[in-house]
Design a protein around this motif. Structure first.
Motif, short mmCIF file in Angstrom:
data_model
loop_
_atom_site.label_atom_id
_atom_site.label_comp_id
_atom_site.label_asym_id
_atom_site.label_seq_id
_atom_site.Cartn_x
_atom_site.Cartn_y
_atom_site.Cartn_z
N VAL A 1 1.17 82.97 17.43
CA VAL A 1 1.64 83.20 18.81
C VAL A 1 0.74 84.20 19.52
CG1 VAL A 1 3.53 84.12 20.19
CG2 VAL A 1 4.04 82.59 18.29
N LEU A 2 0.39 85.26 18.82
CA LEU A 2 -0.52 86.25 19.39
C LEU A 2 -1.87 85.63 19.73
CD1 LEU A 2 0.19 89.34 17.10
CD2 LEU A 2 0.77 89.11 19.52
N TYR A 3 -2.36 84.74 18.86
CA TYR A 3 -3.64 84.08 19.13
C TYR A 3 -3.54 83.19 20.37
CZ TYR A 3 -7.49 80.82 18.82
OH TYR A 3 -8.58 80.05 19.12
N TYR A 4 -2.44 82.47 20.49
CA TYR A 4 -2.28 81.60 21.66
C TYR A 4 -2.23 82.43 22.94
CZ TYR A 4 -0.13 78.47 25.04
OH TYR A 4 0.14 77.75 26.17
N VAL A 5 -1.51 83.56 22.91
CA VAL A 5 -1.43 84.42 24.09
C VAL A 5 -2.81 84.97 24.44
CG1 VAL A 5 -0.48 86.59 24.98
CG2 VAL A 5 0.98 85.01 23.69
N ALA A 6 -3.54 85.40 23.42
CA ALA A 6 -4.88 85.95 23.67
C ALA A 6 -5.82 84.88 24.24
CB ALA A 6 -5.46 86.53 22.38
N LEU A 7 -5.77 83.68 23.66
CA LEU A 7 -6.65 82.61 24.12
C LEU A 7 -6.29 82.18 25.54
CD1 LEU A 7 -8.93 80.63 23.34
CD2 LEU A 7 -7.13 79.03 22.59
N LEU B 1 -3.62 91.29 29.04
CA LEU B 1 -2.75 90.59 28.10
C LEU B 1 -3.55 90.04 26.92
CD1 LEU B 1 0.13 89.48 27.54
CD2 LEU B 1 -0.53 87.44 28.82
N SER B 2 -4.71 89.46 27.21
CA SER B 2 -5.54 88.89 26.15
C SER B 2 -6.07 89.95 25.21
CB SER B 2 -6.70 88.11 26.78
OG SER B 2 -7.54 87.55 25.79
N ILE B 3 -6.55 91.06 25.76
CA ILE B 3 -7.07 92.14 24.92
C ILE B 3 -5.98 92.70 24.02
CG2 ILE B 3 -7.97 94.50 24.98
CD1 ILE B 3 -9.55 93.75 27.45
N THR B 4 -4.80 92.89 24.59
CA THR B 4 -3.69 93.43 23.80
C THR B 4 -3.31 92.49 22.67
OG1 THR B 4 -2.84 94.58 25.77
CG2 THR B 4 -1.33 94.30 23.92
N ALA B 5 -3.18 91.20 22.98
CA ALA B 5 -2.78 90.23 21.96
C ALA B 5 -3.85 90.08 20.88
CB ALA B 5 -2.49 88.87 22.61
N ALA B 6 -5.12 90.02 21.29
CA ALA B 6 -6.19 89.86 20.31
C ALA B 6 -6.29 91.07 19.38
CB ALA B 6 -7.52 89.64 21.02
N THR B 7 -6.20 92.26 19.95
CA THR B 7 -6.26 93.47 19.12
C THR B 7 -5.08 93.55 18.16
OG1 THR B 7 -7.36 94.60 20.96
CG2 THR B 7 -6.49 95.97 19.19
N THR B 8 -3.90 93.20 18.66
CA THR B 8 -2.71 93.22 17.81
C THR B 8 -2.82 92.21 16.69
OG1 THR B 8 -1.40 93.85 19.76
CG2 THR B 8 -0.19 93.09 17.82
N LEU B 9 -3.38 91.04 16.98
CA LEU B 9 -3.56 90.01 15.96
C LEU B 9 -4.45 90.50 14.82
CD1 LEU B 9 -3.41 87.13 14.82
CD2 LEU B 9 -5.26 86.51 16.40
N LEU C 1 -3.13 95.59 8.60
CA LEU C 1 -2.22 96.71 8.36
C LEU C 1 -0.77 96.25 8.50
CD1 LEU C 1 -4.12 99.41 10.47
CD2 LEU C 1 -4.20 99.09 7.99
N PRO C 2 0.19 97.11 8.15
CA PRO C 2 1.61 96.75 8.27
C PRO C 2 2.02 96.46 9.71
CG PRO C 2 1.34 98.64 6.83
CD PRO C 2 0.00 98.39 7.46
N ASP C 3 3.19 95.88 9.86
CA ASP C 3 3.69 95.49 11.18
C ASP C 3 3.83 96.69 12.11
OD1 ASP C 3 3.76 92.93 10.25
OD2 ASP C 3 5.91 92.92 9.82
N ALA C 4 4.22 97.83 11.57
CA ALA C 4 4.39 99.01 12.41
C ALA C 4 3.08 99.42 13.07
CB ALA C 4 4.95 100.16 11.58
N ALA C 5 1.99 99.33 12.32
CA ALA C 5 0.69 99.67 12.88
C ALA C 5 0.29 98.69 13.97
CB ALA C 5 -0.36 99.70 11.78
N ALA C 6 0.59 97.40 13.78
CA ALA C 6 0.28 96.40 14.79
C ALA C 6 1.08 96.65 16.07
CB ALA C 6 0.56 95.01 14.25
N ALA C 7 2.36 97.00 15.91
CA ALA C 7 3.19 97.27 17.09
C ALA C 7 2.69 98.50 17.83
CB ALA C 7 4.64 97.47 16.66
N ALA C 8 2.32 99.53 17.08
CA ALA C 8 1.79 100.74 17.72
C ALA C 8 0.48 100.45 18.44
CB ALA C 8 1.58 101.84 16.67
N THR C 9 -0.36 99.62 17.83
CA THR C 9 -1.63 99.26 18.47
C THR C 9 -1.39 98.51 19.77
OG1 THR C 9 -2.74 99.14 16.33
CG2 THR C 9 -3.77 97.98 18.17
N ALA C 10 -0.46 97.58 19.75
CA ALA C 10 -0.14 96.82 20.96
C ALA C 10 0.34 97.73 22.07
CB ALA C 10 0.91 95.76 20.65
N ALA C 11 1.20 98.69 21.72
CA ALA C 11 1.73 99.61 22.73
C ALA C 11 0.63 100.49 23.31
CB ALA C 11 2.83 100.48 22.12
N ILE C 12 -0.27 100.96 22.45
CA ILE C 12 -1.35 101.84 22.91
C ILE C 12 -2.32 101.08 23.82
CG2 ILE C 12 -3.35 103.18 22.18
CD1 ILE C 12 -1.75 103.94 19.68
#
Length: 205
Positions: free
Chosen positions: A65-71, A117-125, A131-142
């Motif tokens: 889903v993150l990949y689709y959003v980023a693309l 939106l694309s940068i956020t989704a790609a970085t989170t992906l 890393l664990p899900d918590a790190a991905a969520a924190a990365t997306a927020a930042i």
């Protein structure tokens, strides 16, 4: 004798005709788009190669889903940033530069939203696969917060302050930084520039 403070250089009206002002505004927009399009092209090219990588099969449903959003965001940003250039070619020499500038400004804002939106989704992906899900969520927020602040919130606050200062100025036309652009982004007249009726007519190039 008390000296009257002179008007800052960046607040003095530009001594340019309407045609010169329109040319300058359009060139400034297109020059900014060149920087944005380069980043979008690199991100879009990277995303197009991701599904063909061997490790992509291990990506879970959330990652897909993150990949689709980023693309989709990268594709939408590309469309928005390229649209003013193609419209300029189609409307060439028809005297539509004020319309082109307004559209280019709106396309630029939409393209920036899609790119954020694309940068956020790609970085989170990418972080989600390492890393664990918590790190991905924190990365997306930042990343989302940084894009939102630098691209939208900060300039909107500056715009609000500038409009408040302009409304408080008893003679706003005398200290207008850019007499060719009104508060709503539309091209307007201003001191130091020829009016539409008196400005010399020439081909819209």
């Amino acid at each position: 004798m008390e000296r009257t403070p002179s008007t800052p250089r960046d607040e003095r009206p530009r001594n340019e005709t309407e045609h010169e002002r329109l040319d300058r505004q359009l060139m400034e927009l297109l020059q900014g788009y060149r920087v944005a399009v380069t980043g979008v092209q690199v991100l879009f090219a990277f995303l197009l190669t991701v599904p063909f990588a061997v490790g992509f099969r291990e990506v879970d449903d959330t990652g897909r889903v993150l990949y689709y959003v980023a693309l989709f965001g990268a594709a939408l940003a590309s469309i928005c940033f390229i649209a003013p250039v193609t419209q300029h070619r189609i409307l060439f020499r028809l005297g539509q530069k004020p319309l082109l500038i307004r559209r280019a400004n709106r396309f630029g804002i939409c393209g920036a939203l899609a790119l954020a939106l694309s940068i956020t989704a790609a970085t989170t992906l990418i972080v989600d696969t390492l890393l664990p899900d918590a790190a991905a969520a924190a990365t997306a927020a930042i990343v989302a917060s940084l894009c939102g602040w630098a691209w939208f919130v900060q300039p909107l606050l500056s715009r609000r302050a500038a409009l408040a200062a302009r409304s408080a100025d008893p003679d706003p036309d005398e200290h207008r930084g850019d007499p060719g652009e009104g508060p709503d982004g539309q091209v307007t007249g201003g001191s130091g520039a020829a009016s539409r009726e008196t400005a010399p007519k020439r081909d819209d190039r």
